[in-house]
Design a protein around this motif. Structure first.
Motif, PDB file in Angstrom:
ATOM      1  N   GLU A   1       0.911  -1.180  -0.083  1.00 46.42           N
ATOM      2  CA  GLU A   1       0.129   0.032  -0.150  1.00 46.42           C
ATOM      3  C   GLU A   1       0.853   1.231  -0.040  1.00 46.42           C
ATOM      4  O   GLU A   1       0.701   2.227  -0.609  1.00 46.42           O
ATOM      5  CB  GLU A   1      -0.861  -0.168   1.121  1.00 46.42           C
ATOM      6  CG  GLU A   1      -1.967   1.112   1.290  1.00 46.42           C
ATOM      7  CD  GLU A   1      -3.068   0.772   2.243  1.00 46.42           C
ATOM      8  OE1 GLU A   1      -3.083   1.680   3.104  1.00 46.42           O
ATOM      9  OE2 GLU A   1      -3.900  -0.263   2.128  1.00 46.42           O
TER      10      GLU A   1
ATOM     11  N   GLN B   1      -6.687   0.138   2.628  1.00 43.88           N
ATOM     12  CA  GLN B   1      -7.357  -0.182   1.234  1.00 43.88           C
ATOM     13  C   GLN B   1      -7.609  -1.810   1.207  1.00 43.88           C
ATOM     14  O   GLN B   1      -6.832  -2.606   1.868  1.00 43.88           O
ATOM     15  CB  GLN B   1      -6.341   0.010   0.007  1.00 43.88           C
ATOM     16  CG  GLN B   1      -6.097   1.558   0.217  1.00 43.88           C
ATOM     17  CD  GLN B   1      -5.337   2.030  -1.056  1.00 43.88           C
ATOM     18  OE1 GLN B   1      -4.739   1.106  -1.862  1.00 43.88           O
ATOM     19  NE2 GLN B   1      -4.915   3.444  -1.191  1.00 43.88           N
TER      20      GLN B   1
ATOM     21  N   THR C   1      -9.131  -4.983  -1.488  1.00 46.63           N
ATOM     22  CA  THR C   1      -9.787  -5.362  -2.767  1.00 46.63           C
ATOM     23  C   THR C   1     -10.705  -6.633  -2.750  1.00 46.63           C
ATOM     24  O   THR C   1     -10.206  -7.296  -1.808  1.00 46.63           O
ATOM     25  CB  THR C   1      -8.646  -5.548  -4.026  1.00 46.63           C
ATOM     26  OG1 THR C   1      -7.826  -6.550  -3.360  1.00 46.63           O
ATOM     27  CG2 THR C   1      -8.044  -4.156  -4.241  1.00 46.63           C
TER      28      THR C   1
ATOM     29  N   PRO D   1     -11.263  -2.336  -5.957  1.00 45.26           N
ATOM     30  CA  PRO D   1     -10.995  -1.877  -4.633  1.00 45.26           C
ATOM     31  C   PRO D   1     -12.428  -1.668  -4.126  1.00 45.26           C
ATOM     32  O   PRO D   1     -13.401  -1.340  -4.762  1.00 45.26           O
ATOM     33  CB  PRO D   1     -10.417  -0.252  -4.908  1.00 45.26           C
ATOM     34  CG  PRO D   1      -9.775  -0.375  -6.299  1.00 45.26           C
ATOM     35  CD  PRO D   1     -10.594  -1.535  -6.915  1.00 45.26           C
TER      36      PRO D   1
END
Length: 350
Positions: free
Chosen positions: A28, A138, A140, A205
């Motif tokens: 990240e 984040q 996904t 995402p």
């Protein structure tokens, strides 16, 4: 709150070093280095432990790899703890990064307290373990996510149609590619799970606040002398070693329950029944008890519980024995009808 504890992966493409895993946790930061962050978006996060911030990835690898004395090649040198708060829990935080860092330091006290071990005749303390943690913001969608699984039949049909179009365009077969494209467009819209008007696909995402915590903790204690395995099957027992009775084991149930209570106490969070560790455990092992408990909730809490269940993909009936699942569904449908009536009568605000 969803917490997992997994041992270091050995064999295949994984080495004895923690370098691969630490590098994975740096992904990240690497992506953030290559883009300009919009105002208000979280910046780069660094490793931290109980007392220090901004610890380099190189130091984490060095410390973890150098703390595996007398461990066999087939034994993990470290364990990975992933802590994933729900959106409801995250909404309770004032500052995701700082609050989650504070929570991690309290959580690791719960971790050491869940060992049924003693070091030099005393209970294990926080200074007896070597760990490093990192906040990420984040996520996904993965192939194991229920949204991806539910969308899979549509994904398969879309792939088949795209293959047919490509075959037509290359002159291998005859057909109407525009008509096939219309079918694809319709399937894209009909897929049950969408995000921002698009079919949810693997690698997309996830929207919203996705902050979570990764913790890498050495199997050996900070002195590199004692082995502390949270993967031990010995929940709480004693064994005779070298003529002495030695305590062993790690109580996962206690750790998960304490983790929730620590979060609730730290941030003044009012936890709904459906998001408790005990409820999730009952859902899998004794759905009759689970749904009976749901029916006893006050109406407002019951509605919130169903909203949480829907968002998390519950009920996960394939994981329940068939006979229990059938019984659970009868109770589930009865409860659902009652909640739907209450919502339609506008007696409840969601």
């Amino acid at each position: 709150m969803y917490i997992t504890i997994t041992p270091q992966k050995l064999g295949g493409n994984y080495s004895q070093s923690s370098g691969d895993f630490v590098g994975y946790l740096e992904k990240e930061n690497q992506s953030l280095e290559q883009e300009d962050l919009p105002a208000g978006q979280a910046g780069m996060e660094h490793f931290f432990n109980q007392y220090d911030d901004e610890i380099s990835a190189d130091k984490v690898v060095k410390e973890i790899d150098g703390n595996g004395a007398k461990l066999k090649k087939t034994e993990p040198k470290f364990y990975s703890i992933t802590v994933s708060p729900s959106k409801y829990e995250l909404n309770r935080l004032q500052n995701s990064s700082q609050d989650l860092k504070r929570y991690t330091r309290e959580l690791m006290k719960d971790y050491v307290a869940s060992f049924n071990r003693e070091i030099n005749g005393r209970p294990i303390k926080i200074d007896d373990i070597k760990y490093y943690a990192k906040i990420e913001h984040q996520r996904t969608f993965k192939g194991t996510d229920w949204q991806i699984k539910e969308n899979q039949p549509y994904a398969t049909k879309i792939l088949q149609l795209k293959t047919e179009i490509r075959s037509i365009e290359e002159g291998q077969t005859e057909g109407n590619s525009k008509l096939l494209q219309k079918k694809i467009d319709r399937l894209e819209k009909e897929a049950p799970y969408q995000q921002d008007g698009k079919r949810i696909v693997q690698g997309m995402p996830k929207a919203g606040n996705q902050s979570h915590i990764h913790i890498i903790v050495s199997r050996k204690d900070a002195s590199n002398t004692f082995s502390l395995s949270p993967g031990s099957k010995h929940k709480a027992s004693e064994v005779e070693m070298h003529g002495k009775n030695v305590k062993r084991g790690f109580d996962r149930d206690q750790f998960f329950e304490r983790a929730e209570k620590t979060f609730d106490r730290t941030f003044g969070y009012q936890r709904n029944f459906a998001e408790t560790y005990k409820a999730r455990k009952d859902f899998i092992k004794n759905p009759k008890v689970y749904f009976a408990s749901l029916m006893k909730l006050p109406t407002n809490e019951k509605v919130i519980a169903f909203k949480m269940m829907k968002e998390s993909g519950v009920p996960m009936l394939p994981s329940i024995p068939v006979t229990q699942a059938q019984l659970a569904m009868k109770v589930f449908n009865r409860l659902r009808r009652g909640v739907e009536v209450a919502i339609k009568s506008s007696s409840i605000g969601i």
